[in-house]
Design an enzyme around this catalytic site. Sequence first.
Site, PDB file in Angstrom:
ATOM      1  N   LYS A  30     -32.484 -61.329  15.338  1.00 41.72           N
ATOM      2  CA  LYS A  30     -30.651 -61.575  15.685  1.00 41.72           C
ATOM      3  C   LYS A  30     -30.542 -62.676  14.055  1.00 41.72           C
ATOM      4  O   LYS A  30     -30.426 -63.560  14.509  1.00 41.72           O
ATOM      5  CB  LYS A  30     -30.030 -61.472  16.961  1.00 41.72           C
ATOM      6  CG  LYS A  30     -28.662 -61.684  16.662  1.00 41.72           C
ATOM      7  CD  LYS A  30     -27.894 -61.753  17.765  1.00 41.72           C
ATOM      8  CE  LYS A  30     -26.705 -61.011  18.099  1.00 41.72           C
ATOM      9  NZ  LYS A  30     -25.724 -61.264  19.392  1.00 41.72           N
ATOM     10  N   SER A  90     -22.571 -57.862  21.134  1.00 39.75           N
ATOM     11  CA  SER A  90     -23.299 -58.127  19.263  1.00 39.75           C
ATOM     12  C   SER A  90     -24.167 -57.973  18.980  1.00 39.75           C
ATOM     13  O   SER A  90     -24.287 -58.116  17.538  1.00 39.75           O
ATOM     14  CB  SER A  90     -22.800 -59.590  19.241  1.00 39.75           C
ATOM     15  OG  SER A  90     -23.354 -60.042  20.032  1.00 39.75           O
ATOM     16  N   SER A 130     -24.211 -59.380  25.486  1.00 38.67           N
ATOM     17  CA  SER A 130     -23.820 -59.066  23.674  1.00 38.67           C
ATOM     18  C   SER A 130     -25.992 -58.492  23.439  1.00 38.67           C
ATOM     19  O   SER A 130     -26.616 -57.592  22.977  1.00 38.67           O
ATOM     20  CB  SER A 130     -23.897 -59.829  23.207  1.00 38.67           C
ATOM     21  OG  SER A 130     -22.719 -60.028  22.707  1.00 38.67           O
TER      22      SER A 130
END
Length: 453
Positions: free
Chosen positions: A77, A155, A179
């Site tokens: 990420k 996210s 997330s």
Amino acid sequence: MTEQKTLASLSVLVQSGKLDPVELAKETYAAIDAHGDYAIFVELTPERATRDAEAASKRLRAGRSLGLLDGLPVAWKDLFDTAGNVTTAGSAVLRTNAPATSDAPVVAAVSAAGMVSVGRTNLSEFAFSGLGLNPHYGTPRNPAATDVERIPGGSSSGSAVAVAAGLVPAAIGTDTGGSVRIPAAFTGIVGYKATRGRYAMKGIFPLAESLDSLGPLCHTVQDAVWVDAAMHGLTAPTVRRADLSSIALVIPETVVFDDAEPEVVEAFEDAIKRLEKAGVAVSRRAFPSFSAVFGLMARHGALVTAEAYALHRERLAGPEANAMDPRVVARTRLGEKISMPDYIALLDARDQLIHETVESLKPNELIAHPTLPHVAPPIAPLLEDDELFFKINGKTLRNTSIGNFLDFCGISIPCGLGAAEMPVGFQLAAPHHQDDRLLSVALSAEAIIRGEA
């Protein structure tokens, strides 16, 4: 590389010499290019991947494997520092920042296990949304959707989609309010949120440091166990399968089923019946602390909002705010209204609720409930309607954010299909620092939860 290859299946091929890490890296990039969704990755890192893969290949040929994960692909990420790359946090305003001079310690730990870093995945801007929409880098398409384009969840949107689409066997995300678990549930994969502080947090762009945690997204619990070991520097995993007869699950009757889609409840309850048939003890009771979390937020404001505003207040006061997602700006600015007394009251009440919740659980109990109350909704209406966006974002974050506030660890495992044949997630959760017990139970229960045993 064929779709849905697990770390375990790839490890067998690589360790046996049937698949060279260099060839695996090439196949990975070919799959990414062929997939054609250029919103999944913010940046690919083929030079690093080639270097890592060549080193792994050389070790393996010499009989010096670093372990189970040596030579296997992983994606990060875009909150984790990787040497030579700019950490954008999914935002346009950080694109011109200087590249990181070194890997974040957790990146270095996974690299030390021999994993090949292939790229940096997309996310909600500054990790501040559970839906996964990003106006700067695009929104990854949920590969489980067959009718209309649906959200990937956030996210850690790109991390989940990269795994669910079969592009990489594992990706690493962050989880502040859900997330990791949200996009895992929406896309039909496994997402493990570790206890906050289980891994080194240096070199990771924060959202709210009192809530931020990390974890892998992958296809199986076993794969999550392997990556977890690498993330905190173990040379091999130590987690073993639990005895099903020793497992007790408690299902909360508070909050988590409110306004849940019937198909989600049905898929979850079917999994519970399978677990009971296999000898798992199941009970149901109220958890007043769950509703108290939301009562505190209504009275004092959200902890995540207060800390996000403190992090971004100078950015919001300057011209950079005009280059940010207006929805992220609006949500972050709510933190300006949270006073220091409110913030301190939140922290004090949080400590008490954590204590009360842990004390209410028997030593052998884990909490089980649907990861999310609904399946992934279509993207188009959310792009067009701010009010709907914030409503769905709040509902999406609801179940998972309880665990972050109470400092639990949790894992989402696919348990069936809901409306529009979209995946449904089953969350197991345990008090902080009981990660090994959580993973042990998840290892034993996974096939039953999935309906495969």
